[in-house]
Motif scaffolding. Structure first.
Motif, PDB file in Angstrom:
ATOM      1  N   ASP A  56       0.825  -1.214   0.000  1.00 31.64           N
ATOM      2  CA  ASP A  56       0.000   0.000   0.000  1.00 31.64           C
ATOM      3  C   ASP A  56       0.854   1.258   0.000  1.00 31.64           C
ATOM      4  O   ASP A  56       0.331   2.359  -0.154  1.00 31.64           O
ATOM      5  CB  ASP A  56      -0.934   0.025   1.212  1.00 31.64           C
ATOM      6  N   ASP A  61      -5.062   0.466  -2.358  1.00 33.65           N
ATOM      7  CA  ASP A  61      -5.350   1.883  -2.139  1.00 33.65           C
ATOM      8  C   ASP A  61      -6.363   2.028  -1.008  1.00 33.65           C
ATOM      9  O   ASP A  61      -7.564   1.907  -1.227  1.00 33.65           O
ATOM     10  CB  ASP A  61      -5.893   2.497  -3.427  1.00 33.65           C
ATOM     11  N   SER A  75      -4.715   6.119  -5.855  1.00 37.81           N
ATOM     12  CA  SER A  75      -4.436   5.097  -6.862  1.00 37.81           C
ATOM     13  C   SER A  75      -3.507   5.628  -7.949  1.00 37.81           C
ATOM     14  O   SER A  75      -2.633   4.895  -8.441  1.00 37.81           O
ATOM     15  CB  SER A  75      -5.729   4.563  -7.473  1.00 37.81           C
ATOM     16  N   THR A 124      -8.857  -1.553  -3.971  1.00 28.65           N
ATOM     17  CA  THR A 124      -9.086  -0.995  -2.640  1.00 28.65           C
ATOM     18  C   THR A 124      -9.089  -2.084  -1.579  1.00 28.65           C
ATOM     19  O   THR A 124      -8.925  -1.795  -0.392  1.00 28.65           O
ATOM     20  CB  THR A 124     -10.413  -0.231  -2.578  1.00 28.65           C
TER      21      THR A 124
END
Length: 246
Positions: free
Chosen positions: A199, A219, A224, A237
């Protein structure tokens, strides 16, 4: 390997910890903010400009070994401190002193607030293993063992390369690819056949720099575009979006 959302030639998956497996990135950011704000307020007085727990954390600290995070952020503010020693007390005005102050705050927050996993990640890791892929946890944190134990997830990873292992092996941290490369090597898998799950922007750079077969950006905070710019092949996500269900 469409069930997992990965290229067919991937043999191993290398996962970051904070922000990927556990919901501890926000706790890290809060501990960094408290540490840096206290230091900057005392140093700069009326000119104090606080640490931004979103932008500064992402740009200078997230994913890096603790001392590197201190150096990188302070350099961005034009500040240079003595290195000190790894066992410096938390009130020492050194790189290691500030890092140790942050770690003391982090551990206190973890004790009071606990650690929660991302359930979508745990399900995905279980699915990866069910498909015969090997797994590793790759984190700059020196607290990885305790965190994994607290969520009963130690058994999900064949290899652990964390802050403790990296220090023992003298591996530079992210954005250098060395910790991920060590994990792939310990798993007996070429980097080109391993996928990186991160991440942090520094983690994206490590995945790209190590020429890994696939780099997955997670994300959690709406960045992103930055994850793609720093090396992600795909951005989700939550890992549940990649699949993992039979």
């Amino acid at each position: 390997m469409t069930q997992l959302g990965l290229p067919d030639d991937i043999l191993a998956c290398l996962f970051d910890l904070d922000g990927v497996v556990t919901k501890t990135a926000v706790v890290h950011a809060a501990a960094w903010k408290e540490t840096f704000d206290a230091f900057l307020r005392e140093r700069d007085g009326e000119d104090f400009r606080p640490f931004d727990a979103t932008a500064d954390y992402a740009e200078y600290v997230d994913g890096r070994p603790r001392a590197d995070g201190v150096r990188t952020f302070l350099a961005a503010r034009g500040i240079e401190l003595p290195e000190g020693h790894p066992d410096d007390p938390p009130d020492a005005a050194t790189v290691h002193g500030l890092g140790n102050r942050k770690n003391r705050l982090l551990l206190a927050k973890i004790r009071t607030e606990g650690v929660e996993p991302y359930e979508g990640t745990l399900r995905y890791v279980e699915a990866v293993r069910a498909h015969g892929l090997r797994t590793a946890i790759v984190s700059s944190s020196a607290n990885t063992v305790d965190v994994l134990h607290s969520i009963d997830a130690e058994h999900l990873f064949d290899v652990r390369i964390d802050g403790v292992v990296a220090a023992a092996r003298r591996l530079p941290g992210k954005p250098h690819p060395d910790t991920f490369l060590a994990a792939a090597r310990d798993l007996g898998v070429p980097p080109a056949r391993a996928a990186v799950f991160e991440d942090a922007l520094a983690g994206m750079e490590a995945g790209r720099g190590g020429h890994f077969g696939y780099v997955v950006g997670i994300d959690r905070v709406g960045r992103s575009d930055a994850l793609y710019a720093h090396g992600a092949d795909v951005v989700v996500t939550d890992l549940a979006e990649l699949g993992g269900k039979e």
